[in-house]
Write a protein that holds these residues in place. Structure first.
Motif, PDB file in Angstrom:
ATOM      1  N   ILE A 115      43.381  41.197  30.994  1.00 61.57           N
ATOM      2  CA  ILE A 115      42.572  40.596  32.226  1.00 61.57           C
ATOM      3  C   ILE A 115      42.621  41.562  33.212  1.00 61.57           C
ATOM      4  O   ILE A 115      43.903  41.728  33.709  1.00 61.57           O
ATOM      5  CB  ILE A 115      42.968  39.075  32.540  1.00 61.57           C
ATOM      6  CG1 ILE A 115      42.621  38.320  31.239  1.00 61.57           C
ATOM      7  CG2 ILE A 115      42.057  38.587  33.747  1.00 61.57           C
ATOM      8  CD1 ILE A 115      44.092  37.790  30.622  1.00 61.57           C
ATOM      9  N   ASP A 116      41.548  42.087  33.966  1.00 62.54           N
ATOM     10  CA  ASP A 116      41.429  42.951  34.872  1.00 62.54           C
ATOM     11  C   ASP A 116      41.436  42.107  36.226  1.00 62.54           C
ATOM     12  O   ASP A 116      41.097  41.264  36.190  1.00 62.54           O
ATOM     13  CB  ASP A 116      40.434  43.950  34.794  1.00 62.54           C
ATOM     14  CG  ASP A 116      40.597  45.254  35.463  1.00 62.54           C
ATOM     15  OD1 ASP A 116      41.783  45.496  36.024  1.00 62.54           O
ATOM     16  OD2 ASP A 116      39.603  46.034  35.670  1.00 62.54           O
ATOM     17  N   ASN A 117      41.668  42.848  37.472  1.00 62.86           N
ATOM     18  CA  ASN A 117      41.746  42.380  38.585  1.00 62.86           C
ATOM     19  C   ASN A 117      42.415  41.256  39.008  1.00 62.86           C
ATOM     20  O   ASN A 117      42.094  40.541  39.972  1.00 62.86           O
ATOM     21  CB  ASN A 117      40.102  42.238  39.086  1.00 62.86           C
ATOM     22  CG  ASN A 117      39.357  43.294  38.801  1.00 62.86           C
ATOM     23  OD1 ASN A 117      38.395  43.272  37.712  1.00 62.86           O
ATOM     24  ND2 ASN A 117      39.382  44.276  39.290  1.00 62.86           N
ATOM     25  N   VAL A 118      43.448  41.032  38.484  1.00 62.38           N
ATOM     26  CA  VAL A 118      44.424  39.700  38.880  1.00 62.38           C
ATOM     27  C   VAL A 118      45.167  39.865  40.063  1.00 62.38           C
ATOM     28  O   VAL A 118      45.799  38.903  40.601  1.00 62.38           O
ATOM     29  CB  VAL A 118      45.277  39.671  37.656  1.00 62.38           C
ATOM     30  CG1 VAL A 118      44.710  39.288  36.250  1.00 62.38           C
ATOM     31  CG2 VAL A 118      46.437  40.565  37.438  1.00 62.38           C
ATOM     32  N   LEU A 119      45.105  41.170  40.788  1.00 59.03           N
ATOM     33  CA  LEU A 119      45.659  41.195  42.094  1.00 59.03           C
ATOM     34  C   LEU A 119      44.469  40.916  43.220  1.00 59.03           C
ATOM     35  O   LEU A 119      44.853  40.395  44.356  1.00 59.03           O
ATOM     36  CB  LEU A 119      46.485  42.426  42.578  1.00 59.03           C
ATOM     37  CG  LEU A 119      47.671  42.543  41.501  1.00 59.03           C
ATOM     38  CD1 LEU A 119      48.446  43.884  41.885  1.00 59.03           C
ATOM     39  CD2 LEU A 119      48.774  41.285  41.864  1.00 59.03           C
ATOM     40  N   TRP A 120      43.414  41.183  42.817  1.00 55.68           N
ATOM     41  CA  TRP A 120      42.469  40.965  43.737  1.00 55.68           C
ATOM     42  C   TRP A 120      42.273  41.519  45.029  1.00 55.68           C
ATOM     43  O   TRP A 120      42.250  40.766  45.987  1.00 55.68           O
ATOM     44  CB  TRP A 120      42.034  39.424  43.612  1.00 55.68           C
ATOM     45  CG  TRP A 120      40.677  39.082  44.040  1.00 55.68           C
ATOM     46  CD1 TRP A 120      40.051  38.284  45.134  1.00 55.68           C
ATOM     47  CD2 TRP A 120      39.247  39.695  43.479  1.00 55.68           C
ATOM     48  NE1 TRP A 120      38.594  38.310  45.284  1.00 55.68           N
ATOM     49  CE2 TRP A 120      38.194  39.005  44.068  1.00 55.68           C
ATOM     50  CE3 TRP A 120      39.000  40.740  42.531  1.00 55.68           C
ATOM     51  CZ2 TRP A 120      36.840  39.311  43.890  1.00 55.68           C
ATOM     52  CZ3 TRP A 120      37.691  40.622  42.115  1.00 55.68           C
ATOM     53  CH2 TRP A 120      36.740  40.108  43.137  1.00 55.68           C
ATOM     54  N   HIS A 121      42.597  42.975  45.218  1.00 54.74           N
ATOM     55  CA  HIS A 121      42.939  43.392  46.299  1.00 54.74           C
ATOM     56  C   HIS A 121      44.044  42.955  47.335  1.00 54.74           C
ATOM     57  O   HIS A 121      44.016  43.169  48.491  1.00 54.74           O
ATOM     58  CB  HIS A 121      41.716  43.806  47.160  1.00 54.74           C
ATOM     59  CG  HIS A 121      40.427  44.135  46.310  1.00 54.74           C
ATOM     60  ND1 HIS A 121      40.160  45.499  45.751  1.00 54.74           N
ATOM     61  CD2 HIS A 121      39.334  43.345  45.653  1.00 54.74           C
ATOM     62  CE1 HIS A 121      39.074  45.298  45.019  1.00 54.74           C
ATOM     63  NE2 HIS A 121      38.370  44.131  45.084  1.00 54.74           N
ATOM     64  N   GLY A 122      45.176  42.595  46.322  1.00 55.13           N
ATOM     65  CA  GLY A 122      46.203  41.731  47.088  1.00 55.13           C
ATOM     66  C   GLY A 122      45.899  40.572  47.797  1.00 55.13           C
ATOM     67  O   GLY A 122      46.810  39.775  48.317  1.00 55.13           O
ATOM     68  N   PRO A 156      50.959  45.930  37.590  1.00 55.72           N
ATOM     69  CA  PRO A 156      50.560  46.221  39.084  1.00 55.72           C
ATOM     70  C   PRO A 156      50.192  47.555  39.505  1.00 55.72           C
ATOM     71  O   PRO A 156      50.458  47.976  40.347  1.00 55.72           O
ATOM     72  CB  PRO A 156      51.663  45.737  39.977  1.00 55.72           C
ATOM     73  CG  PRO A 156      53.008  46.196  39.234  1.00 55.72           C
ATOM     74  CD  PRO A 156      52.520  46.164  37.432  1.00 55.72           C
ATOM     75  N   ILE A 157      49.134  47.950  38.662  1.00 56.89           N
ATOM     76  CA  ILE A 157      48.349  49.218  38.924  1.00 56.89           C
ATOM     77  C   ILE A 157      47.268  49.101  39.459  1.00 56.89           C
ATOM     78  O   ILE A 157      46.358  48.318  38.654  1.00 56.89           O
ATOM     79  CB  ILE A 157      48.418  50.283  37.685  1.00 56.89           C
ATOM     80  CG1 ILE A 157      49.863  50.589  37.307  1.00 56.89           C
ATOM     81  CG2 ILE A 157      47.637  51.518  37.815  1.00 56.89           C
ATOM     82  CD1 ILE A 157      50.193  51.455  35.834  1.00 56.89           C
ATOM     83  N   GLY A 158      46.626  49.782  40.072  1.00 53.50           N
ATOM     84  CA  GLY A 158      45.277  49.464  40.811  1.00 53.50           C
ATOM     85  C   GLY A 158      44.949  47.943  41.260  1.00 53.50           C
ATOM     86  O   GLY A 158      45.962  47.692  42.235  1.00 53.50           O
ATOM     87  N   ASP A 159      44.117  47.338  40.973  1.00 50.94           N
ATOM     88  CA  ASP A 159      43.777  46.015  41.168  1.00 50.94           C
ATOM     89  C   ASP A 159      44.584  45.003  40.462  1.00 50.94           C
ATOM     90  O   ASP A 159      44.258  43.855  40.300  1.00 50.94           O
ATOM     91  CB  ASP A 159      42.498  45.720  41.038  1.00 50.94           C
ATOM     92  CG  ASP A 159      41.918  44.783  41.958  1.00 50.94           C
ATOM     93  OD1 ASP A 159      42.754  44.304  42.776  1.00 50.94           O
ATOM     94  OD2 ASP A 159      40.927  44.202  41.892  1.00 50.94           O
ATOM     95  N   GLY A 160      45.542  45.518  39.423  1.00 52.42           N
ATOM     96  CA  GLY A 160      46.294  44.521  38.603  1.00 52.42           C
ATOM     97  C   GLY A 160      45.896  44.311  37.358  1.00 52.42           C
ATOM     98  O   GLY A 160      44.538  43.962  37.260  1.00 52.42           O
ATOM     99  N   MET A 161      46.452  44.160  36.312  1.00 53.91           N
ATOM    100  CA  MET A 161      45.994  43.825  35.149  1.00 53.91           C
ATOM    101  C   MET A 161      47.174  43.079  34.288  1.00 53.91           C
ATOM    102  O   MET A 161      48.157  43.339  34.285  1.00 53.91           O
ATOM    103  CB  MET A 161      45.742  45.198  34.129  1.00 53.91           C
ATOM    104  CG  MET A 161      45.299  44.989  32.808  1.00 53.91           C
ATOM    105  SD  MET A 161      44.907  46.678  32.081  1.00 53.91           S
ATOM    106  CE  MET A 161      44.008  47.414  33.245  1.00 53.91           C
ATOM    107  N   THR A 162      46.649  42.025  33.687  1.00 56.73           N
ATOM    108  CA  THR A 162      47.704  41.084  32.799  1.00 56.73           C
ATOM    109  C   THR A 162      47.464  41.446  31.356  1.00 56.73           C
ATOM    110  O   THR A 162      46.432  41.082  30.850  1.00 56.73           O
ATOM    111  CB  THR A 162      47.543  39.692  33.250  1.00 56.73           C
ATOM    112  OG1 THR A 162      47.899  39.633  34.810  1.00 56.73           O
ATOM    113  CG2 THR A 162      48.457  38.864  32.353  1.00 56.73           C
ATOM    114  N   ILE A 163      48.359  41.713  30.551  1.00 56.24           N
ATOM    115  CA  ILE A 163      48.332  41.955  29.173  1.00 56.24           C
ATOM    116  C   ILE A 163      48.949  40.696  28.688  1.00 56.24           C
ATOM    117  O   ILE A 163      50.073  40.170  28.919  1.00 56.24           O
ATOM    118  CB  ILE A 163      48.897  43.042  28.761  1.00 56.24           C
ATOM    119  CG1 ILE A 163      48.337  44.220  29.477  1.00 56.24           C
ATOM    120  CG2 ILE A 163      49.085  43.051  27.140  1.00 56.24           C
ATOM    121  CD1 ILE A 163      49.517  45.640  29.261  1.00 56.24           C
TER     122      ILE A 163
END
Length: 167
Positions: A115-122, A156-163
């Motif tokens: 799942i991409d964008n899990v940090l949502w720009h912090g 926690p790279i870029g906008d965050g990704m959960t594997i």
């Protein structure tokens, strides 16, 4: 890289946009491999299809135009449960929970859901930000952290990704 490491042959992408990630997946799939690419925006699909054609992987990509949840439900109804190796989600953030539940039915034990964008720009870490998308992602992150059906690693790279690895 994850698709290669997994030796994936059947993959799903929820949210195609320009086709960058689906192209990356299709390029590393074996010749017999297949990717179901779900996207509601036809303009995005046309852009992605051009790249699939140019890269010579169109025959590996089954494009599903429309709402991803509908496509995933249809795949489940057709008996495709537990038959996919890998899924990548980068679509409507408020739908992440529903996509995840549907993908859990489609992905095999040992398969991955990313799942991409899990940090949502912090924004998810800021308790003062409470717009619908941020709250939705924050709640989704909390729920999968406690979900015993998967083991997870948030990158926690870029906008965050959960594997998520299905157990």
């Amino acid at each position: 890289m994850l698709v290669q490491i997994l030796g994936a042959e059947k993959c799903i992408e929820v949210g195609v946009f320009t086709g960058y990630s689906s192209l990356a997946i299709a390029l590393v799939l074996p010749e017999s491999g297949r990717l179901v690419a779900c996207e509601r925006d036809m303009t995005c699909l046309e852009v992605a299809k051009r790249y699939y054609d140019r890269a010579g992987v169109s025959h590996k990509v089954n494009v599903k135009h429309g709402l991803a949840a509908d496509a995933l439900k249809s795949m489940i109804q057709k008996g495709e449960t537990c038959s996919y190796d890998f899924a990548f989600v980068d679509a409507e953030k408020r739908m992440y929970r529903e996509y995840f539940e549907l993908l859990l039915q489609l992905v095999r034990v040992g398969g991955l859901i990313v799942i991409d964008n899990v940090l949502w720009h912090g924004k998810v870490a800021n308790p003062l930000i409470n717009d619908a998308k941020t709250v939705s992602i924050r709640n989704f992150n909390r729920s999968i952290m406690e979900d015993k059906r998967v083991s997870i690693s948030m990158v926690p790279i870029g906008d965050g990704m959960t594997i998520c690895r299905k157990i």
